[in-house]
Write an enzyme that holds these catalytic residues in place. Structure first.
Site, PDB file in Angstrom:
ATOM      1  N   HIS A 172       1.931   4.245  -1.175  1.00 27.37           N
ATOM      2  CA  HIS A 172       0.962   4.940  -0.352  1.00 27.37           C
ATOM      3  C   HIS A 172       1.543   5.913   0.525  1.00 27.37           C
ATOM      4  O   HIS A 172       2.420   5.375   1.141  1.00 27.37           O
ATOM      5  CB  HIS A 172       0.270   3.888   0.464  1.00 27.37           C
ATOM      6  N   ASP A 210      -1.492   6.665  -2.886  1.00 32.22           N
ATOM      7  CA  ASP A 210      -3.080   6.376  -2.554  1.00 32.22           C
ATOM      8  C   ASP A 210      -3.235   6.672  -1.177  1.00 32.22           C
ATOM      9  O   ASP A 210      -2.204   6.625  -0.221  1.00 32.22           O
ATOM     10  CB  ASP A 210      -3.331   5.086  -2.949  1.00 32.22           C
TER      11      ASP A 210
END
Ligand SMILES: *[C@@H]1O[C@H](CO)[C@@H](O)[C@H](O)[C@H]1NC(C)=O
Length: 248
Positions: A196, A43
């Protein structure tokens, strides 16, 4: 056409466009369904460490899924370096999906604001890579009924996760690695993992470890779409040529 028929058609048109009408809510997925698959998802990019993540995946014969924002850590998605990252990820066979434009708390937004958050990213993907995503992940994993209605209206499946490397919660690389070790030991049938790619340690330490650990445990590392046996995109075409509209 008789007047009553016209009125019926007009009412139907209003019903189709009315935000007040009950709409089909998007499906929410938290797990992969194809046995023995693991989907590593990332993400908050695009960001500079995307290249490290992609290279580690490709070198291992694996694929990942990137939930991109339109304007977050890496700045405007239309910037030359950002657009290049989006196209690179797509061209390498990874799945690209939406993490919304500005990484807002979606539960606070109106119908119109939500559509805006979704549409800007879809439009950017269409221009940069030629695709319309079929999956989105709400920032912070937060969603309510309105979010699901907008997502459903836009043909998006809402993707959450069933494993968190905790990189965004401040875990050290060693701690994230240990979580992957424990996960491999627990050996669930499938894995949908949150990471991430905006953290250097995730990209350069945790991802190589996760890939090796999960492959050794017998998992096939595939995209989210593949681990669900579904298409990644609502449409696939040619990218556009950069013009004045490529700006935030
Ligand atoms: C929006 O919602 C979140 C929780 O869903 C909250 O923490 C935040 O303070 C709210 N307000 C704004 C302006 O984001």
């Amino acid at each position: 056409m008789r007047l009553s028929a016209l009125v019926t058609v007009a009412l139907a048109a209003v019903a189709l466009t009315s935000p007040l009408q009950k709409r089909a809510k998007a499906q929410v997925v938290t797990k992969c369904t194809v046995p023995n698959t693991a989907a590593l998802t990332f993400d908050d990019g695009p960001f500079v460490y995307l290249y490290d993540v992609s290279k580690a995946l490709v070198a291992a014969g694996a694929k990942g899924t990137f939930f991109f924002n339109g304007d977050n850590y890496g700045g405007c998605i239309y910037n030359e370096d950002q657009a290049k990252r989006v196209k690179y990820a797509y061209d390498k066979g990874h799945q690209i999906a939406s993490h919304t434009w500005s990484h807002a708390h979606l539960n606070n937004l109106t119908w119109d604001q939500l559509h805006h958050e979704f549409w800007l990213v879809e439009q950017a993907f269409q221009k940069i890579a030629g695709v319309t995503p079929a999956f989105m992940r709400p920032p912070y994993g937060e969603y309510n009924d309105l979010v699901l209605e907008v997502a459903g209206n836009r043909g998006q499946t809402v993707a959450i996760w069933d494993f968190d490397s905790r990189d965004s919660a401040g875990a050290t690389a060693a701690q994230s690695n240990k979580l992957y070790d424990d996960l491999a030991k627990a050996h669930p049938s499938t894995i949908l993992a949150l990471n991430h790619d905006v953290y250097q340690q995730t990209a350069q330490v945790v991802v190589p470890h996760a890939i090796a650990t999960l492959q050794k445990a017998g998992y096939k590392l595939v995209t989210l779409a593949e681990c669900l046996g579904r298409p990644a995109y609502q449409s696939v075409g040619a990218p556009a040529v950069r013009d004045d509209s490529w700006k935030c």
